[in-house]
Design a protein around this motif. Structure first.
Motif, PDB file in Angstrom:
ATOM      1  N   TYR A  92       9.767  -5.594   1.898  1.00 60.17           N
ATOM      2  CA  TYR A  92       8.602  -6.396   1.569  1.00 60.17           C
ATOM      3  C   TYR A  92       7.737  -5.636   0.557  1.00 60.17           C
ATOM      4  O   TYR A  92       7.386  -4.470   0.777  1.00 60.17           O
ATOM      5  N   TYR A  93       7.407  -6.337  -0.524  1.00 59.56           N
ATOM      6  CA  TYR A  93       6.639  -5.745  -1.619  1.00 59.56           C
ATOM      7  C   TYR A  93       5.269  -6.401  -1.718  1.00 59.56           C
ATOM      8  O   TYR A  93       5.158  -7.643  -1.717  1.00 59.56           O
ATOM      9  N   CYS A  94       4.277  -5.575  -1.835  1.00 56.11           N
ATOM     10  CA  CYS A  94       2.917  -6.061  -2.077  1.00 56.11           C
ATOM     11  C   CYS A  94       2.755  -6.350  -3.570  1.00 56.11           C
ATOM     12  O   CYS A  94       3.278  -5.603  -4.413  1.00 56.11           O
ATOM     13  N   ASN A  95       2.044  -7.413  -3.883  1.00 56.81           N
ATOM     14  CA  ASN A  95       1.824  -7.813  -5.271  1.00 56.81           C
ATOM     15  C   ASN A  95       0.351  -8.082  -5.501  1.00 56.81           C
ATOM     16  O   ASN A  95      -0.322  -8.651  -4.648  1.00 56.81           O
ATOM     17  N   LEU A  96      -0.124  -7.679  -6.658  1.00 56.45           N
ATOM     18  CA  LEU A  96      -1.504  -7.957  -7.063  1.00 56.45           C
ATOM     19  C   LEU A  96      -1.480  -8.477  -8.486  1.00 56.45           C
ATOM     20  O   LEU A  96      -0.818  -7.896  -9.352  1.00 56.45           O
ATOM     21  N   ALA A  97      -2.169  -9.574  -8.713  1.00 50.11           N
ATOM     22  CA  ALA A  97      -2.283 -10.141 -10.059  1.00 50.11           C
ATOM     23  C   ALA A  97      -3.733 -10.059 -10.501  1.00 50.11           C
ATOM     24  O   ALA A  97      -4.634 -10.511  -9.791  1.00 50.11           O
ATOM     25  N   ARG A  98      -3.922  -9.481 -11.677  1.00 49.63           N
ATOM     26  CA  ARG A  98      -5.277  -9.255 -12.176  1.00 49.63           C
ATOM     27  C   ARG A  98      -5.264  -9.414 -13.689  1.00 49.63           C
ATOM     28  O   ARG A  98      -4.531  -8.726 -14.377  1.00 49.63           O
ATOM     29  N   ARG A  99      -6.049 -10.346 -14.161  1.00 52.51           N
ATOM     30  CA  ARG A  99      -6.185 -10.585 -15.600  1.00 52.51           C
ATOM     31  C   ARG A  99      -4.823 -10.758 -16.270  1.00 52.51           C
ATOM     32  O   ARG A  99      -4.551 -10.188 -17.323  1.00 52.51           O
ATOM     33  N   GLY A 100      -3.948 -11.524 -15.622  1.00 55.79           N
ATOM     34  CA  GLY A 100      -2.654 -11.843 -16.204  1.00 55.79           C
ATOM     35  C   GLY A 100      -1.589 -10.778 -16.058  1.00 55.79           C
ATOM     36  O   GLY A 100      -0.474 -10.934 -16.568  1.00 55.79           O
ATOM     37  N   VAL A 101      -1.895  -9.701 -15.363  1.00 55.19           N
ATOM     38  CA  VAL A 101      -0.938  -8.609 -15.188  1.00 55.19           C
ATOM     39  C   VAL A 101      -0.563  -8.513 -13.713  1.00 55.19           C
ATOM     40  O   VAL A 101      -1.431  -8.585 -12.846  1.00 55.19           O
ATOM     41  N   ASN A 102       0.734  -8.346 -13.450  1.00 52.78           N
ATOM     42  CA  ASN A 102       1.223  -8.176 -12.084  1.00 52.78           C
ATOM     43  C   ASN A 102       1.457  -6.706 -11.774  1.00 52.78           C
ATOM     44  O   ASN A 102       2.026  -5.973 -12.592  1.00 52.78           O
ATOM     45  N   TYR A 103       1.047  -6.314 -10.591  1.00 54.78           N
ATOM     46  CA  TYR A 103       1.258  -4.954 -10.118  1.00 54.78           C
ATOM     47  C   TYR A 103       2.044  -5.018  -8.808  1.00 54.78           C
ATOM     48  O   TYR A 103       1.874  -5.950  -8.018  1.00 54.78           O
ATOM     49  N   TRP A 104       2.893  -3.996  -8.596  1.00 53.64           N
ATOM     50  CA  TRP A 104       3.754  -3.989  -7.413  1.00 53.64           C
ATOM     51  C   TRP A 104       3.642  -2.673  -6.670  1.00 53.64           C
ATOM     52  O   TRP A 104       3.556  -1.614  -7.288  1.00 53.64           O
ATOM     53  N   GLY A 105       3.698  -2.774  -5.336  1.00 57.38           N
ATOM     54  CA  GLY A 105       3.808  -1.594  -4.518  1.00 57.38           C
ATOM     55  C   GLY A 105       5.268  -1.195  -4.376  1.00 57.38           C
ATOM     56  O   GLY A 105       6.172  -1.890  -4.856  1.00 57.38           O
ATOM     57  N   LYS A 106       5.527  -0.105  -3.670  1.00 55.36           N
ATOM     58  CA  LYS A 106       6.879   0.422  -3.534  1.00 55.36           C
ATOM     59  C   LYS A 106       7.713  -0.300  -2.507  1.00 55.36           C
ATOM     60  O   LYS A 106       8.926  -0.154  -2.493  1.00 55.36           O
ATOM     61  N   GLY A 107       7.111  -1.058  -1.624  1.00 49.82           N
ATOM     62  CA  GLY A 107       7.880  -1.793  -0.645  1.00 49.82           C
ATOM     63  C   GLY A 107       7.953  -1.111   0.702  1.00 49.82           C
ATOM     64  O   GLY A 107       7.920   0.126   0.792  1.00 49.82           O
ATOM     65  N   THR A 108       8.069  -1.914   1.729  1.00 51.66           N
ATOM     66  CA  THR A 108       8.220  -1.411   3.088  1.00 51.66           C
ATOM     67  C   THR A 108       9.324  -2.210   3.769  1.00 51.66           C
ATOM     68  O   THR A 108       9.378  -3.429   3.654  1.00 51.66           O
ATOM     69  N   GLN A 109      10.212  -1.516   4.472  1.00 53.06           N
ATOM     70  CA  GLN A 109      11.385  -2.155   5.074  1.00 53.06           C
ATOM     71  C   GLN A 109      11.015  -2.838   6.381  1.00 53.06           C
ATOM     72  O   GLN A 109      10.386  -2.226   7.255  1.00 53.06           O
ATOM     73  N   VAL A 110      11.448  -4.073   6.515  1.00 53.11           N
ATOM     74  CA  VAL A 110      11.331  -4.818   7.771  1.00 53.11           C
ATOM     75  C   VAL A 110      12.739  -5.181   8.211  1.00 53.11           C
ATOM     76  O   VAL A 110      13.480  -5.825   7.458  1.00 53.11           O
ATOM     77  N   THR A 111      13.100  -4.776   9.411  1.00 48.07           N
ATOM     78  CA  THR A 111      14.424  -5.077   9.956  1.00 48.07           C
ATOM     79  C   THR A 111      14.247  -5.800  11.277  1.00 48.07           C
ATOM     80  O   THR A 111      13.587  -5.292  12.188  1.00 48.07           O
TER      81      THR A 111
END
Length: 114
Positions: A92-111
């Motif tokens: 699962y990846y966190c996403n943030l959108a700000r002023r037309g730009v997308n940012y991503w976190g490194k992700g966390t595993q869900v099993t």
């Protein structure tokens, strides 16, 4: 902008997990914060997102089971996941959108597995 996700892990089917994503850096004027996921061998897909702390969208596959929320003061977004199914297994990846730009976190595993 930096995004730090946490809260993943191993859970049995029917169980619950709560993911957190903390944003730091230049985080004024955030539009969307949300979550995507990527299962092995599949493309990354949308899960849930929140617009400026109010409007929410969910993928059909998680409606009624997942809830997104945000602590505006802490610039943190949460994903409460209930009634988890094996098919929810993914990074699962966190996403943030700000002023037309997308940012991503490194992700966390869900099993989700018995």
């Amino acid at each position: 902008v930096q995004l730090q996700a946490s809260g993943g892990g191993l859970v049995q089917p029917g169980g619950s997990l709560r993911l957190s994503c903390a944003a730091s850096g230049s985080i004024s004027s955030i539009d969307w914060m949300g979550w995507y996921r990527q299962a092995p061998g599949k493309q990354r897909e949308f899960v849930a997102r929140m617009f400026r702390g109010s409007i929410t969208n969910y993928a059909d596959s998680v409606k009624g089971r997942f809830t997104i929320s945000r602590d505006g003061a802490e610039n943190t977004v949460y994903l409460q996941m209930n009634s988890l199914k094996p098919e929810d297994t993914a990074v699962y990846y966190c996403n943030l959108a700000r002023r037309g730009v997308n940012y991503w976190g490194k992700g966390t595993q869900v099993t989700v597995s018995s």
